[in-house]
Design an enzyme around this catalytic site. Sequence first.
Site, PDB file in Angstrom:
ATOM      1  N   ARG A  10     -32.571  14.789 -14.455  1.00 38.85           N
ATOM      2  CA  ARG A  10     -32.005  15.118 -15.755  1.00 38.85           C
ATOM      3  C   ARG A  10     -32.208  16.612 -15.978  1.00 38.85           C
ATOM      4  NH1 ARG A  10     -35.276  10.471 -16.635  1.00 38.85           N
ATOM      5  NH2 ARG A  10     -34.095   8.610 -17.232  1.00 38.85           N
ATOM      6  N   LYS A  56     -38.621  10.787 -19.002  1.00 41.18           N
ATOM      7  CA  LYS A  56     -38.618  10.297 -20.378  1.00 41.18           C
ATOM      8  C   LYS A  56     -39.853   9.456 -20.668  1.00 41.18           C
ATOM      9  CE  LYS A  56     -33.687  10.123 -21.532  1.00 41.18           C
ATOM     10  NZ  LYS A  56     -32.576   9.230 -21.938  1.00 41.18           N
ATOM     11  N   HIS A  84     -25.098  16.228 -16.293  1.00 44.01           N
ATOM     12  CA  HIS A  84     -25.179  14.770 -16.363  1.00 44.01           C
ATOM     13  C   HIS A  84     -24.189  14.132 -15.386  1.00 44.01           C
ATOM     14  CE1 HIS A  84     -27.057  11.399 -18.212  1.00 44.01           C
ATOM     15  NE2 HIS A  84     -25.928  10.863 -18.636  1.00 44.01           N
ATOM     16  N   ARG A 103     -25.776  14.025 -12.048  1.00 45.21           N
ATOM     17  CA  ARG A 103     -26.713  12.897 -11.964  1.00 45.21           C
ATOM     18  C   ARG A 103     -25.946  11.588 -11.722  1.00 45.21           C
ATOM     19  NH1 ARG A 103     -31.822  10.768 -13.620  1.00 45.21           N
ATOM     20  NH2 ARG A 103     -31.666   9.014 -15.079  1.00 45.21           N
ATOM     21  N   HIS A 152     -35.085   5.066 -14.211  1.00 45.74           N
ATOM     22  CA  HIS A 152     -34.654   4.106 -15.229  1.00 45.74           C
ATOM     23  C   HIS A 152     -35.781   3.107 -15.517  1.00 45.74           C
ATOM     24  CE1 HIS A 152     -30.054   4.659 -14.463  1.00 45.74           C
ATOM     25  NE2 HIS A 152     -30.560   5.591 -15.239  1.00 45.74           N
ATOM     26  N   TYR A 154     -23.413   1.614 -12.551  1.00 43.48           N
ATOM     27  CA  TYR A 154     -22.879   2.276 -11.361  1.00 43.48           C
ATOM     28  C   TYR A 154     -22.245   1.280 -10.397  1.00 43.48           C
ATOM     29  CZ  TYR A 154     -25.521   6.206 -13.150  1.00 43.48           C
ATOM     30  OH  TYR A 154     -26.000   7.200 -13.959  1.00 43.48           O
TER      31      TYR A 154
END
Length: 278
Positions: A136, A158, A219, A222, A245, A254
Amino acid sequence: MNLPDLVDDFLEYLFRIRGYSEETVKTYEIPLRQMLQYLRVREEGERTVLDIVPLRRVIAANSRRTVAKKLSAIRSFVRYLRDQRGIPVALEGDDSVKVPQTLPKPLEERYIFEVLDAAEPMERLLLYLLYGLGLRIGELAGLERDRIAQEWILVHGKGGKSRQLPLPPRVKEALRTYLAVSPSGRYLFEKGGVPLNAAQLRYRVSKLFKARGIKATPHQLRHSFATHLLEHGARIADVSELLGHASMATTQIYTKLGSVKKREEYMKAHPLAGKSEE
């Protein structure tokens, strides 16, 4: 109950305890401040009811995705009041908004390599870390050099979660080339001892692609990282872990993209997929 103070406490909780970035905390703060402007509060027995119907009228003109994000932030705040502060509170007027799931739009591999070939050492490394590792842009901003070892890079993602990512040969080569011309500093990308922020890095990426007539964002790189891995046979569990994730369900989008692409290729290529003869 002093709601403005509780909102401040919640934002501090997200930043200090949950480890959210300042940018992410801002996405919570904006709808919560807006909520305070239009909120109606009433007491029902021992619980407090937060009525956001007036707010819903105000934001009705926003896109469904924007409304859904605002409501999500408010629901998170209410859960914080209940679970962390023990305040009996109910939310009124938070009916869910159905948001159509959009598929990411990856860049074609040839376009990415065209830009990489024309990039300077710093820019090439920036692109390799975004496309080669799926970082990211917020993870890349402020990345310290001592997190990079011979074969691995330690990324803080995150929610304060960290993950180790392997350095492919091309990424290592790009790193060596860049460090040869920029050997010192605490941060990988910095100016005057201050790390380049996400906006500055994002601008550099967009400018690189724009120079070749391509509209692209970090993004998208990514997204391209994940999509191209799956297209070339990587396991979804591995891709999910590389992306950082929290759940494999997030990565499932995806696989849907891959299915759409396969159908498009079939419709273009197979003799039976053409128009039927009348």
